[in-house]
Design a protein around this motif. Structure first.
Motif, PDB file in Angstrom:
ATOM      1  N   GLU A 209       0.818  -1.210   0.000  1.00  0.00           N
ATOM      2  CA  GLU A 209       0.000   0.000   0.000  1.00  0.00           C
ATOM      3  C   GLU A 209       0.854   1.263   0.000  1.00  0.00           C
ATOM      4  N   ASP A 210       2.095   1.158   0.465  1.00  0.00           N
ATOM      5  CA  ASP A 210       2.983   2.324   0.444  1.00  0.00           C
ATOM      6  C   ASP A 210       3.264   2.810  -0.973  1.00  0.00           C
ATOM      7  N   HIS A 211       3.123   1.918  -1.963  1.00  0.00           N
ATOM      8  CA  HIS A 211       3.399   2.306  -3.346  1.00  0.00           C
ATOM      9  C   HIS A 211       2.408   3.356  -3.853  1.00  0.00           C
ATOM     10  N   TRP A 212       1.210   3.402  -3.266  1.00  0.00           N
ATOM     11  CA  TRP A 212       0.235   4.392  -3.724  1.00  0.00           C
ATOM     12  C   TRP A 212       0.784   5.811  -3.580  1.00  0.00           C
ATOM     13  N   LEU A 213       1.401   6.106  -2.432  1.00  0.00           N
ATOM     14  CA  LEU A 213       1.935   7.443  -2.201  1.00  0.00           C
ATOM     15  C   LEU A 213       3.103   7.728  -3.143  1.00  0.00           C
ATOM     16  N   GLU A 214       3.946   6.724  -3.384  1.00  0.00           N
ATOM     17  CA  GLU A 214       5.083   6.926  -4.277  1.00  0.00           C
ATOM     18  C   GLU A 214       4.621   7.146  -5.712  1.00  0.00           C
ATOM     19  N   LEU A 215       3.585   6.452  -6.124  1.00  0.00           N
ATOM     20  CA  LEU A 215       3.043   6.678  -7.468  1.00  0.00           C
ATOM     21  C   LEU A 215       2.420   8.067  -7.580  1.00  0.00           C
ATOM     22  N   GLN A 216       1.773   8.513  -6.519  1.00  0.00           N
ATOM     23  CA  GLN A 216       1.217   9.868  -6.535  1.00  0.00           C
ATOM     24  C   GLN A 216       2.320  10.906  -6.663  1.00  0.00           C
ATOM     25  N   GLN A 217       3.459  10.661  -6.032  1.00  0.00           N
ATOM     26  CA  GLN A 217       4.582  11.589  -6.138  1.00  0.00           C
ATOM     27  C   GLN A 217       5.129  11.631  -7.565  1.00  0.00           C
ATOM     28  N   ILE A 218       4.992  10.528  -8.293  1.00  0.00           N
ATOM     29  CA  ILE A 218       5.462  10.475  -9.679  1.00  0.00           C
ATOM     30  C   ILE A 218       4.525  11.244 -10.613  1.00  0.00           C
ATOM     31  N   SER A 219       3.230  11.024 -10.479  1.00  0.00           N
ATOM     32  CA  SER A 219       2.266  11.544 -11.460  1.00  0.00           C
ATOM     33  C   SER A 219       1.408  12.697 -10.965  1.00  0.00           C
ATOM     34  N   GLY A 220       1.252  12.797  -9.663  1.00  0.00           N
ATOM     35  CA  GLY A 220       0.301  13.755  -9.119  1.00  0.00           C
ATOM     36  C   GLY A 220      -1.100  13.191  -8.984  1.00  0.00           C
ATOM     37  N   PHE A 221      -1.322  11.968  -9.454  1.00  0.00           N
ATOM     38  CA  PHE A 221      -2.640  11.339  -9.367  1.00  0.00           C
ATOM     39  C   PHE A 221      -2.732  10.538  -8.059  1.00  0.00           C
ATOM     40  N   SER A 222      -3.663  10.900  -7.202  1.00  0.00           N
ATOM     41  CA  SER A 222      -3.869  10.147  -5.966  1.00  0.00           C
ATOM     42  C   SER A 222      -4.703   8.900  -6.235  1.00  0.00           C
ATOM     43  N   GLN A 223      -4.662   7.981  -5.302  1.00  0.00           N
ATOM     44  CA  GLN A 223      -5.495   6.778  -5.411  1.00  0.00           C
ATOM     45  C   GLN A 223      -6.964   7.163  -5.521  1.00  0.00           C
ATOM     46  N   ILE A 235      -9.742   0.036  -6.844  1.00  0.00           N
ATOM     47  CA  ILE A 235      -8.862   0.105  -8.004  1.00  0.00           C
ATOM     48  C   ILE A 235      -7.615  -0.722  -7.679  1.00  0.00           C
ATOM     49  N   PRO A 236      -7.296  -1.752  -8.476  1.00  0.00           N
ATOM     50  CA  PRO A 236      -6.122  -2.563  -8.166  1.00  0.00           C
ATOM     51  C   PRO A 236      -4.829  -1.777  -8.370  1.00  0.00           C
ATOM     52  N   LEU A 237      -3.871  -2.011  -7.501  1.00  0.00           N
ATOM     53  CA  LEU A 237      -2.612  -1.279  -7.540  1.00  0.00           C
ATOM     54  C   LEU A 237      -1.726  -1.695  -8.705  1.00  0.00           C
ATOM     55  N   ARG A 238      -1.739  -2.984  -9.055  1.00  0.00           N
ATOM     56  CA  ARG A 238      -0.823  -3.474 -10.099  1.00  0.00           C
ATOM     57  C   ARG A 238      -0.950  -2.712 -11.417  1.00  0.00           C
ATOM     58  N   PRO A 239      -2.138  -2.618 -12.022  1.00  0.00           N
ATOM     59  CA  PRO A 239      -2.208  -1.891 -13.302  1.00  0.00           C
ATOM     60  C   PRO A 239      -1.852  -0.421 -13.175  1.00  0.00           C
ATOM     61  N   VAL A 240      -2.163   0.198 -12.030  1.00  0.00           N
ATOM     62  CA  VAL A 240      -1.802   1.602 -11.843  1.00  0.00           C
ATOM     63  C   VAL A 240      -0.288   1.761 -11.878  1.00  0.00           C
ATOM     64  N   SER A 241       0.418   0.846 -11.225  1.00  0.00           N
ATOM     65  CA  SER A 241       1.882   0.922 -11.229  1.00  0.00           C
ATOM     66  C   SER A 241       2.441   0.720 -12.635  1.00  0.00           C
ATOM     67  N   ILE A 242       1.820  -0.150 -13.427  1.00  0.00           N
ATOM     68  CA  ILE A 242       2.299  -0.392 -14.794  1.00  0.00           C
ATOM     69  C   ILE A 242       2.042   0.826 -15.676  1.00  0.00           C
ATOM     70  N   VAL A 243       0.896   1.481 -15.497  1.00  0.00           N
ATOM     71  CA  VAL A 243       0.622   2.717 -16.245  1.00  0.00           C
ATOM     72  C   VAL A 243       1.703   3.753 -15.949  1.00  0.00           C
ATOM     73  N   HIS A 244       2.082   3.880 -14.699  1.00  0.00           N
ATOM     74  CA  HIS A 244       3.121   4.838 -14.328  1.00  0.00           C
ATOM     75  C   HIS A 244       4.473   4.444 -14.926  1.00  0.00           C
ATOM     76  N   PHE A 245       4.772   3.165 -14.960  1.00  0.00           N
ATOM     77  CA  PHE A 245       6.031   2.679 -15.542  1.00  0.00           C
ATOM     78  C   PHE A 245       6.161   3.100 -16.997  1.00  0.00           C
ATOM     79  N   PHE A 246       5.073   3.031 -17.753  1.00  0.00           N
ATOM     80  CA  PHE A 246       5.122   3.366 -19.174  1.00  0.00           C
ATOM     81  C   PHE A 246       4.931   4.864 -19.441  1.00  0.00           C
ATOM     82  N   THR A 247       4.221   5.565 -18.576  1.00  0.00           N
ATOM     83  CA  THR A 247       3.896   6.963 -18.846  1.00  0.00           C
ATOM     84  C   THR A 247       4.948   7.925 -18.294  1.00  0.00           C
ATOM     85  N   TRP A 248       5.511   7.598 -17.135  1.00  0.00           N
ATOM     86  CA  TRP A 248       6.533   8.451 -16.508  1.00  0.00           C
ATOM     87  C   TRP A 248       7.787   7.621 -16.216  1.00  0.00           C
TER      88      TRP A 248
END
Length: 283
Positions: A209-223, A235-248
């Protein structure tokens, strides 16, 4: 269409013998039968004939659709020229291989088809098999929609694994593709879910669950914002993390270097790398 071209001599042959049967003698009508049988076989096998032809002579994207890549997709812009051509050809083949259906709208436009195909090809660009063929039915609604799985939620996207279907709101899909820093990309999101279900044997890295905050720091999009954008809970965390991997990719690598390395191995590509993202040979 190759199958249509192949059918031309048989159509002409049938017309010729019909003409002879009409003008000369009725006995010529028997010669129409082989041509009709051949045309029936071509019609039945047309998807296989077309695919056989296209995979040996893959078509390029038309200039209008190519502009989507050149103007709106940094991932594509960082590719070397030979990889750009392979990417465009794969997008076009994906568009030909899948079934696109419109719900509540007159038709699925070519740019909608292309955007969906682009999202799929991004995820599979490091692999030989890029079609994600377990999910070959793409259904488009003009705006958020309810569905049998979520009858009370007007939501932006979902997958329905039993029918191998992916459902999109056209409005949200296009906004996420054209303005990925302002709107979350539901195309990459749903294809990330499809990829995970297509390859359950892959060792996907653990997430917390800590990854949610780190992903928000990358994109600005909160959970909460992503959940509101798609309008499904949870919303599952896995696809959100993959979107961030490809977008940022650069920010993702800086913020989550171990997860970036794990996804780079998993997808056989490093999307932040200039020239070509593919790591070695296609897998």
């Amino acid at each position: 269409m190759p199958a249509r071209i192949l059918s031309i001599p048989f159509v002409l042959g049938a017309i010729l013998f019909l003409f002879l049967a009409w003008e000369a003698h009725s006995s010529y009508s028997i010669y129409v039968v082989p041509f009709v049988i051949a045309l029936a076989f071509i019609y039945i096998l047309s998807p296989q004939i077309n695919w056989w032809w296209w995979t040996r002579r893959p078509p390029d994207m038309p200039p209008k659709l190519r502009g989507l890549l050149e103007r709106h997709l940094p991932y594509y812009q960082h590719l070397a020229d030979p990889e750009k051509l392979r990417f465009r050809r794969r997008v076009r083949l994906y568009m030909e291989a899948n079934d696109f259906m419109a719900k509540g709208m007159d038709e699925v436009t070519e740019d909608l088809k292309a955007v969906a195909a682009i999202c799929a090809v991004q995820l599979t660009f490091g692999r030989k098999d890029f079609l994600l063929s377990k999910f070959e039915h793409l259904i488009f609604f003009p705006q958020p929609f309810p569905s049998p799985q979520y009858p009370k939620n007007y939501h932006a996207s979902e997958i329905y694994e039993e029918d191998g279907a992916i459902l999109f709101s056209a409005e949200q899909l296009m906004k996420g593709f054209l303005e990925p820093h302002n709107f979350y990309n539901i195309g990459l999101h749903e294809y990330a879910k499809v990829f995970e279900r297509s390859y359950p044997e892959f060792g996907f890295p653990p997430l917390t669950e800590d990854h949610w905050l780190e992903l928000q720091q990358i994109s600005g999009f909160s959970q909460a914002w992503i959940q509101q954008w798609i309008n499904l809970d949870p919303i599952p965390l896995r696809p959100v993390s993959i979107v961030h991997f490809f977008t940022w990719p650069a920010a993702f690598q800086a913020q989550l270097p171990e997860l970036y390395a794990a996804y780079a191995r998993l997808f056989n590509q490093s999307p932040g790398k200039a020239g070509t993202p593919v790591l070695g040979e296609l897998v």
